[in-house]
Design an enzyme around this catalytic site. Structure first.
Site, PDB file in Angstrom:
ATOM      1  N   GLU A 120       8.650   3.214 -13.510  1.00  0.00           N
ATOM      2  CA  GLU A 120       7.633   2.743 -14.463  1.00  0.00           C
ATOM      3  C   GLU A 120       8.208   1.761 -15.477  1.00  0.00           C
ATOM      4  O   GLU A 120       7.581   0.777 -15.849  1.00  0.00           O
ATOM      5  CB  GLU A 120       7.008   3.941 -15.209  1.00  0.00           C
TER       6      GLU A 120
ATOM      7  N   GLY B 238       4.618   8.176 -10.049  1.00  0.00           N
ATOM      8  CA  GLY B 238       3.739   9.336  -9.953  1.00  0.00           C
ATOM      9  C   GLY B 238       4.010  10.177  -8.714  1.00  0.00           C
ATOM     10  O   GLY B 238       3.694  11.365  -8.684  1.00  0.00           O
TER      11      GLY B 238
HETATM   12  C1  LIG Z   1       1.796   7.251 -14.584  1.00  0.00           C
HETATM   13  C2  LIG Z   1       2.376   6.833 -13.308  1.00  0.00           C
HETATM   14  C3  LIG Z   1       2.833   5.525 -13.163  1.00  0.00           C
HETATM   15  C4  LIG Z   1       3.333   5.039 -11.856  1.00  0.00           C
HETATM   16  O1  LIG Z   1       3.470   5.783 -10.894  1.00  0.00           O
HETATM   17  S1  LIG Z   1       3.695   3.390 -11.765  1.00  0.00           S
HETATM   18  C5  LIG Z   1       4.044   3.072 -10.066  1.00  0.00           C
HETATM   19  C6  LIG Z   1       5.455   3.438  -9.703  1.00  0.00           C
HETATM   20  N1  LIG Z   1       5.722   3.025  -8.327  1.00  0.00           N
HETATM   21  C7  LIG Z   1       6.293   1.858  -8.007  1.00  0.00           C
HETATM   22  O2  LIG Z   1       6.624   1.045  -8.864  1.00  0.00           O
HETATM   23  C8  LIG Z   1       6.509   1.581  -6.544  1.00  0.00           C
HETATM   24  C9  LIG Z   1       5.705   0.397  -6.079  1.00  0.00           C
HETATM   25  N2  LIG Z   1       5.921   0.098  -4.665  1.00  0.00           N
HETATM   26  C10 LIG Z   1       7.062  -0.466  -4.218  1.00  0.00           C
HETATM   27  O3  LIG Z   1       7.982  -0.753  -4.935  1.00  0.00           O
HETATM   28  C11 LIG Z   1       7.135  -0.756  -2.741  1.00  0.00           C
HETATM   29  O4  LIG Z   1       5.839  -0.755  -2.221  1.00  0.00           O
HETATM   30  C12 LIG Z   1       7.983   0.270  -1.954  1.00  0.00           C
HETATM   31  C13 LIG Z   1       9.452   0.122  -2.349  1.00  0.00           C
HETATM   32  C14 LIG Z   1       7.524   1.689  -2.181  1.00  0.00           C
HETATM   33  C15 LIG Z   1       7.841  -0.043  -0.428  1.00  0.00           C
HETATM   34  O5  LIG Z   1       8.113  -1.378  -0.159  1.00  0.00           O
HETATM   35  P1  LIG Z   1       7.689  -1.981   1.265  1.00  0.00           P
HETATM   36  O6  LIG Z   1       8.156  -1.101   2.362  1.00  0.00           O
HETATM   37  O7  LIG Z   1       8.155  -3.416   1.285  1.00  0.00           O
HETATM   38  O8  LIG Z   1       6.091  -1.926   1.317  1.00  0.00           O
HETATM   39  P2  LIG Z   1       5.056  -2.835   0.503  1.00  0.00           P
HETATM   40  O9  LIG Z   1       4.699  -4.033   1.338  1.00  0.00           O
HETATM   41  O10 LIG Z   1       5.536  -3.112  -0.874  1.00  0.00           O
HETATM   42  O11 LIG Z   1       3.793  -1.850   0.376  1.00  0.00           O
HETATM   43  C16 LIG Z   1       2.836  -1.700   1.397  1.00  0.00           C
HETATM   44  C17 LIG Z   1       1.455  -1.814   0.726  1.00  0.00           C
HETATM   45  O12 LIG Z   1       1.340  -0.737  -0.211  1.00  0.00           O
HETATM   46  C18 LIG Z   1       1.016  -1.282  -1.477  1.00  0.00           C
HETATM   47  N3  LIG Z   1       1.597  -0.440  -2.525  1.00  0.00           N
HETATM   48  C19 LIG Z   1       2.811   0.138  -2.529  1.00  0.00           C
HETATM   49  N4  LIG Z   1       2.999   0.821  -3.655  1.00  0.00           N
HETATM   50  C20 LIG Z   1       1.874   0.677  -4.385  1.00  0.00           C
HETATM   51  C21 LIG Z   1       1.461   1.164  -5.658  1.00  0.00           C
HETATM   52  N5  LIG Z   1       2.214   1.983  -6.382  1.00  0.00           N
HETATM   53  N6  LIG Z   1       0.241   0.797  -6.104  1.00  0.00           N
HETATM   54  C22 LIG Z   1      -0.566   0.019  -5.354  1.00  0.00           C
HETATM   55  N7  LIG Z   1      -0.232  -0.453  -4.130  1.00  0.00           N
HETATM   56  C23 LIG Z   1       0.976  -0.129  -3.669  1.00  0.00           C
HETATM   57  C24 LIG Z   1       1.619  -2.669  -1.479  1.00  0.00           C
HETATM   58  O13 LIG Z   1       1.014  -3.476  -2.454  1.00  0.00           O
HETATM   59  C25 LIG Z   1       1.328  -3.109  -0.081  1.00  0.00           C
HETATM   60  O14 LIG Z   1      -0.022  -3.504   0.002  1.00  0.00           O
HETATM   61  P3  LIG Z   1      -0.423  -4.901   0.684  1.00  0.00           P
HETATM   62  O15 LIG Z   1      -0.033  -4.748   2.125  1.00  0.00           O
HETATM   63  O16 LIG Z   1      -1.909  -5.017   0.481  1.00  0.00           O
HETATM   64  O17 LIG Z   1       0.351  -5.966   0.013  1.00  0.00           O
END
Ligand code: A1D88
Length: 272
Positions: free
Chosen positions: A146, A123
């Site tokens: 996604e 998103g």
């Molecule tokens: C219709 C639309 C659909 C969609 O958009 S589906 C979602 C698509 N997005 C993703 O799949 C990306 C999800 N996130 C990741 O893959 C990773 O993050 C990153 C690569 C962006 C960054 O990784 P890193 O630097 O290791 O950080 P971290 O520890 O994973 O994230 C820090 C905190 O942020 C939360 N977080 C990150 N992305 C999301 C998300 N999309 N929804 C909910 N929470 C998210 C994590 O969980 C964590 O939180 P905590 O410290 O509590 O474990």
């Protein structure tokens, strides 16, 4: 006369997931910063409702000419909130209002520019695709992951990608979920310019200032006309462009623009 909606009359202290500032050389650029750092600006429902409401208010306030939307240096937005979405059932989406306000950005009249630093995934990339211009920081990372979590892009990704890039690129982006960097995003055509991370927002505000120097009524007409190219056939689009071009001749700003050129002076826009 209809009373104009002014942002000053609204309670900005209540913003929980956003920061809002009035910036720019003419103090007429609205800078909105996504501010949910603990979740890398994941787009939860509450954030999107707040964003939609704010953007609509700015769109109705004539003291603003351009909107800049940004996030943090680490993340523009890491996508829809996966934790929140994981609780949802099919019927919640079918009958509820979960995604109701998400496409507001694509419907406003004023230009909106995305300044993307860090992660813009799912998103987050789709939010950038909804904006009119995308500038990126050198370390920006885009992608539509996604498919890797068992769903598909739901904020316009499968529809806007083929209109921005070609079918092969659109399919590759959406079918693999692979991440790609700012240079690749520029090559594909998603991003128009890349800047050092720390300079991105100021450079984007400078772009907003250049747009804001033009007549607001004409700027909004340009935006409307360019957007028609994504919605219509070429023949319909050209016809609509002719109508919009003719409509500019009913404005004072068209008269003033041409008069000021002849008189070798800066135009004095009245947006009428
Ligand atoms: C219709 C639309 C659909 C969609 O958009 S589906 C979602 C698509 N997005 C993703 O799949 C990306 C999800 N996130 C990741 O893959 C990773 O993050 C990153 C690569 C962006 C960054 O990784 P890193 O630097 O290791 O950080 P971290 O520890 O994973 O994230 C820090 C905190 O942020 C939360 N977080 C990150 N992305 C999301 C998300 N999309 N929804 C909910 N929470 C998210 C994590 O969980 C964590 O939180 P905590 O410290 O509590 O474990």
């Amino acid at each position: 006369m209809v009373e104009e909606l002014k942002i000053e009359n609204l309670s900005l202290d209540s913003l929980k997931y956003l920061k809002f500032e009035r910036v720019g050389a003419g103090n007429d650029v609205a800078l909105i910063t996504l501010n949910r750092p603990q979740a890398l600006n994941a787009l939860c429902r509450e954030l999107m409702v707040e964003l939609s409401d704010l953007v609509l208010k700015i769109d109705s306030d004539s003291s603003f000419k351009v909107i800049v939307l940004t996030g943090s240096e680490k993340a523009f937005a890491a996508g829809a909130d996966i934790k929140q979405m994981s609780e949802l059932e099919f019927t919640d989406l079918l009958t509820g209002s979960y995604f109701q306000s998400w496409d507001t950005i694509s419907k406003i009249r004023k230009p909106i520019i995305a300044a993307v630093n860090g992660f813009a995934l799912g998103g987050g990339t789709e939010l950038a695709l909804m904006c009119d211009i995308v500038y990126a920081g050198e370390k920006a990372i885009f992608g539509q992951p996604e498919v890797t979590i068992g769903t598909i892009p739901g904020l316009g990704g499968t529809q806007r990608w083929p209109r921005f890039a070609n079918k092969s690129v659109a399919m590759e982006v959406c079918l693999t979920g692979d991440k790609f960097n700012a240079v690749e995003a520029k090559t594909i055509g998603l991003v128009s310019k890349i800047f050092p991370v720390a300079e991105l927002v100021q450079e984007t505000i400078k772009l907003a200032d250049r747009i804001a120097k033009n007549s607001p009524i004409i700027v909004q007409t340009v935006k409307k006309s360019v957007n028609l190219a994504y919605e219509t056939t070429l023949a319909q689009g050209l016809q609509s462009e002719q109508h919009l071009f003719q409509q500019t001749f009913a404005t004072n700003d068209r008269k003033e623009g041409m008069k000021s050129f002849a008189e070798k002076r800066q135009p004095n826009w009245t947006s009428s």
